[in-house]
Design an enzyme around this catalytic site. Sequence first.
Site, short mmCIF file in Angstrom:
data_model
loop_
_atom_site.label_atom_id
_atom_site.label_comp_id
_atom_site.label_asym_id
_atom_site.label_seq_id
_atom_site.Cartn_x
_atom_site.Cartn_y
_atom_site.Cartn_z
N GLY A 165 -1.60 -1.67 4.16
CA GLY A 165 -0.53 -0.70 4.45
C GLY A 165 -1.11 0.53 5.15
N ARG A 176 -1.90 -7.23 7.11
CA ARG A 176 -2.52 -7.95 6.00
C ARG A 176 -2.76 -9.35 6.55
NH1 ARG A 176 1.85 -4.88 3.22
NH2 ARG A 176 0.81 -3.15 2.17
N ASP A 182 -8.02 -1.79 -1.71
CA ASP A 182 -8.85 -2.77 -2.42
C ASP A 182 -8.92 -4.13 -1.73
OD1 ASP A 182 -9.76 -1.26 -4.47
OD2 ASP A 182 -8.25 -1.90 -5.92
N ASP A 219 -1.45 5.22 -2.10
CA ASP A 219 -1.25 4.98 -3.53
C ASP A 219 -2.26 5.68 -4.45
OD1 ASP A 219 0.82 3.28 -2.80
OD2 ASP A 219 -0.44 1.50 -2.81
N ARG A 222 2.74 1.26 -5.66
CA ARG A 222 2.45 -0.10 -6.16
C ARG A 222 2.33 -0.04 -7.69
NH1 ARG A 222 0.78 -4.19 -2.60
NH2 ARG A 222 0.22 -2.67 -1.04
#
Length: 322
Positions: free
Chosen positions: A13, A74, A105, A129, A173
């Site tokens: 993202g 992604r 991550d 996030d 998230r």
Amino acid sequence: MSKKAIAVLTSGGDAPGMNAAVRAVTRSAIASGMRVIGVRRGYNGLLNGDVIDMNLRSVSDIIHRGGTTLFTARSPEFNSPEGVKKAGETCRQLGVDGVVVIGGDGSFRGARDLTNEGIPCVGIPGTIDNDIACSEYTVGFDTAMNTAMEMVDRIRDTAQSHDRCSVVEVMGRRCGDIALETGIAVGATAILVPEVPFDLQKDVIDRMMTSQLTGKKHYIVIVAEGVGGVDAIAKEIQAKTGIESRATVLGHVQRGGSPTVRDRVVASEMGDKAVQLLLQGIGNRVVAMKNGKIVDYDITEALDMKRVFRKDLYDVAIKISI
Ligand code: F6P
């Protein structure tokens, strides 16, 4: 002898400040005599050779822009042994000595795999996030929170005019950090995050009724994406309190916009640090913030770390938001 070369990509993202990081990586590497290759659309660019040569001017006029000028994605194809091998092959063909990966991550797992394939990689935490365990801070978090705060301030205006309750979902998230800090900043009556179990009656409705007795007439409830269900929460609040309630999901508005000073500065410092590591031939690292300082960790160790939620801050929020 040909110049050392590094590649830079943004993955997962997007987050405000990614451009500032790309700019810092590019300029810092050029200042150290390296060649820089921009990889477009995340790891996909390494699979299909979607790359561009970067010079000092390629990163002009981007420090203030949201999104990522390198585009992002992604990449399911990269997440396979064949994909990683192919990406490694592309790097070798391009003469890439190291890759800076700006993302979260999932992107760091890719960086670890590519390092194991023989291409040293360094990760920079870039996600709104703030959910990367090894780092106190991720690039994009501050901008996202400021955007969320501004949006909720607007919602508050109308909640106040109508004596309503507004239940607002923010992104994150599975992480409640955006909800926690935005909730404090907007003076929310309740903040619901995945890290802290809650009881809607006791932690939201009873609190609203208690503060109603002291004269409060409008309410903001902030709900983290990891909790969700804002429509149902608003309905239940209205049914049990008789206070008209509305639900809003802020959504992707939080991902865009011009990065704040904090995001631009942290991105710049982290970008430079990543280049310094690769210059020394050090790969498999994640750049991170610890006690306000820029540090780095082994990627595998970083991925194994457990996030610590700021329960102390949460407790303060609940104490003062009544
Ligand atoms: O990781 C950033 C984030 O915006 C999360 O907060 C959210 O859960 C997710 O990405 C949304 O992803 P997408 O843009 O693919 O809908």
